[in-house]
Scaffold this active site. Structure first.
Site, mmCIF file in Angstrom:
data_model
loop_
_atom_site.group_PDB
_atom_site.id
_atom_site.type_symbol
_atom_site.label_atom_id
_atom_site.label_comp_id
_atom_site.label_asym_id
_atom_site.label_seq_id
_atom_site.Cartn_x
_atom_site.Cartn_y
_atom_site.Cartn_z
ATOM 1 C CB CYS A 133 -1.293 -19.157 20.042
ATOM 2 S SG CYS A 133 0.195 -19.162 19.041
ATOM 3 C CB CYS A 136 0.214 -16.145 18.144
ATOM 4 S SG CYS A 136 -0.041 -17.843 17.640
ATOM 5 C CG ASP A 137 -1.656 -13.935 20.907
ATOM 6 O OD1 ASP A 137 -1.446 -13.286 19.861
ATOM 7 O OD2 ASP A 137 -2.626 -14.687 21.045
#
Ligand code: NAP
Length: 305
Positions: A133, A136-137
């Site tokens: 992701c 997200c990251d």
């Protein structure tokens, strides 16, 4: 046998929420079950440019939230629950949860799909450099070097997003041409932070506290090289979320649910919509189209019971 609902929908991605909107407007007694947060895979999609009506694009989170609000405002009941199994052998369909069993006249399976793993150390390095992701990251890799794996829409779109943070992105693909949409390819080729590693597979990663090395093998020459990188993002396709299915409806060889033009599965009264369906195209627009058909056909099905 008593029936709790006219329709139960499994999964609250774009397909499930759309089915919920149609069913709520049809004044069906409908329940949507979601094991996590409503939104599905688009929650981890940074930016959506190909869903009509948003000429400037829209973030996946915002689009999911708009769909959820629209569905709940229309009266859709959403419960957080994981489906354990299904019993579809009788006219009344049973959805078995951990604590209870729900009985319904009709069912729409819209449980979506999840990213495929490669077996290159995902379990050991998850949260320590391996990710599925970018939304997200990616911020953890500011000014760092990362490897992205895959050649489809997800890999190319997310690799481009990674360049907003990382100083360099190696895109490793097993062939010498990309599968992704041409517009994404053009952007990736024009992005000087992306270096393509063609005809290659990642064979493993290592590092003391997180990823330091990504091992790559050229599939044509068998030559092995090591890329110095801090992260590795895997986007090599998806698997259907059907762990509760256990053969209850017919699937294709990859486990995606087979349906007719009415989105009806091999079991009358049981419909499918979105990425979990055996379909030639997985988009938000196709998921919502599937779902509208499935919900209307479920309504007709219960009217004729
Ligand atoms: P995908 O289209 O199935 O592409 C998977 C990619 O991973 C392919 O390039 C494939 O290589 C590669 N791959 C598969 N198995 C591999 C393995 N074992 N080792 C190395 N590489 C492997 O999957 P996706 O990109 O996740 O997309 C899923 C669906 O969502 C698609 O229908 C896609 O169109 C849709 N989607 C659309 C958008 C958008 O419209 N912007 C964004 C994201 C996703 P090959 O090419 O050699 O087969």
């Amino acid at each position: 046998m008593t029936v709790d609902y006219d329709l139960v929908i499994i999964g609250a991605g774009p397909a499930g929420l759309t089915a919920g909107i149609y069913a709520a407007r049809a004044r069906m007694k409908v329940l949507l079950l979601e094991k996590a947060v409503p939104g599905g895979q688009i929650l981890v999609t940074d930016w959506i440019e190909n869903y009509p009506g948003f000429p400037e694009g829209i973030s996946g989170y915002d689009l999911a939230e708009k769909m959820r609000v629209q569905a709940e405002d229309l009266g859709l009941e959403i419960q957080t629950a994981q489906v354990h199994s299904l019993n579809l052998s009788a006219d009344v369909k049973e959805i078995v949860l951990k604590e209870k069993t729900i009985r319904t006249k009709s069912l729409i399976i819209a449980s979506g799909a999840s990213p495929k793993k490669l077996g290159i150390g995902e379990d050991k390095y998850m949260g320590k450099g391996i990710s599925f992701c970018a939304t997200c990251d990616a911020p953890f890799f500011r000014d760092k070097t990362v490897v992205a794996i895959g050649g489809g829409d997800t890999a190319v779109q997310e690799a481009i997003f990674l360049t907003k943070f990382a100083k360099k992105v190696f895109l490793v693909h097993r062939r010498d041409e990309l599968r992704a949409a041409k517009i994404l390819q053009e952007r990736a080729f024009a992005n000087d932070k992306i270096e393509f590693v063609w005809d290659s597979a990642v064979t493993g990663v290592d590092g003391l506290f997180g990823i330091e090395n990504v091992h790559v093998k050229n599939l044509k020459t068998n030559k092995e090289t090591t890329l110095k990188a801090d992260g590795c993002f895997i986007w090599v396709g998806i698997l259907p979320n059907t762990e509760f299915l256990n053969g209850a409806v017919k699937t294709d060889e990859f486990g995606f649910i087979v349906a007719d033009a009415k989105m009806q599965t091999s079991v009358p009264g049981v419909y499918v919509a979105g990425d979990v369906r055996d379909t030639p195209l997985r988009q938000i627009s196709t998921a919502v189209g599937d779902a509208a058909i499935a919900a209307v056909c479920a309504e007709h099905y219960i009217e004729n019971l």
